[in-house]
Design a protein around this motif. Sequence first.
Motif, PDB file in Angstrom:
ATOM      1  N   PHE A  87     -31.961  14.632  54.564  1.00 31.31           N
ATOM      2  CA  PHE A  87     -30.856  15.536  54.884  1.00 31.31           C
ATOM      3  C   PHE A  87     -29.540  14.952  54.373  1.00 31.31           C
ATOM      4  N   GLY A 144     -30.978  19.723  60.908  1.00 29.38           N
ATOM      5  CA  GLY A 144     -32.254  19.637  60.220  1.00 29.38           C
ATOM      6  C   GLY A 144     -33.410  19.437  61.183  1.00 29.38           C
ATOM      7  N   LEU A 168     -24.620  21.920  60.946  1.00 33.38           N
ATOM      8  CA  LEU A 168     -25.882  22.084  60.228  1.00 33.38           C
ATOM      9  C   LEU A 168     -26.902  21.128  60.841  1.00 33.38           C
ATOM     10  N   LEU A 211     -29.432  22.692  50.615  1.00 35.12           N
ATOM     11  CA  LEU A 211     -29.947  22.226  51.900  1.00 35.12           C
ATOM     12  C   LEU A 211     -31.371  22.716  52.125  1.00 35.12           C
ATOM     13  N   ARG A 225     -27.974  26.641  61.340  1.00 41.82           N
ATOM     14  CA  ARG A 225     -26.523  26.674  61.168  1.00 41.82           C
ATOM     15  C   ARG A 225     -25.874  27.253  62.422  1.00 41.82           C
ATOM     16  N   THR A 280     -32.933  24.476  57.601  1.00 39.43           N
ATOM     17  CA  THR A 280     -31.663  24.071  58.220  1.00 39.43           C
ATOM     18  C   THR A 280     -31.150  25.149  59.172  1.00 39.43           C
TER      19      THR A 280
END
Length: 218
Positions: free
Chosen positions: A165, A157, A155, A124, A130, A128
Amino acid sequence: DHYMTGPLSYHIAAGERICAAYLMRSWLAALRFGSKIEVSVDWGFQRNSFLGVDLVPTTTAFVPGVLGRLVSGARFDREVSLGEDLHCQLYEDRAGRPLAALWSSAWEVDNGSIPGPLVDLSGLPTTTERFAWLGTPEAAPADGRRRIDSFPLFLRGTPGSLATFAEALAGLRVLEGRAQPLHLFARALSGTAIEVVARNRLSRPIAGMATVICDGQA
């Protein structure tokens, strides 16, 4: 009956946790098909979302807040297939950021018999964000690996990166656990012949060689 929560537990025992996970996952499913759903009513939420005598809420009471902060107003884009019983829903939020929700729906994972699949998330983008299932920020593991269990992992982006993504999500690999990439089934064509079909469960191509063993002979 864990789904109905049962007695209030101030230490958030397994029953209360999995009840909240089922609630969150069912609402995510409704959001996925939101364009086709006029009304979605969760009768259990009103019954099981209450405050204790000290005004301590049940775990289920946090679910709408988490989804409201992360997914409210988001547009469902696609389901990224990562393996058997491993779900990955991809949205684009109101700020144009891709947002993915990952979880395992395997019954053995839900009841605690086995751990969730171990997934390599190192592919990723480094930017990113989380979030754990209750909406708290989560740091990326040093080795990039994380178990995906019954409780959705979110998650997120950067704005305008939906296509890249989605490509990164499709490239995620399951390192161990129950998340088979292929579904195999067979049918008899005659007394001496069978047909074996392999169906790809992933959102990316699979290439390789299959070996059939009959009576101990390949």
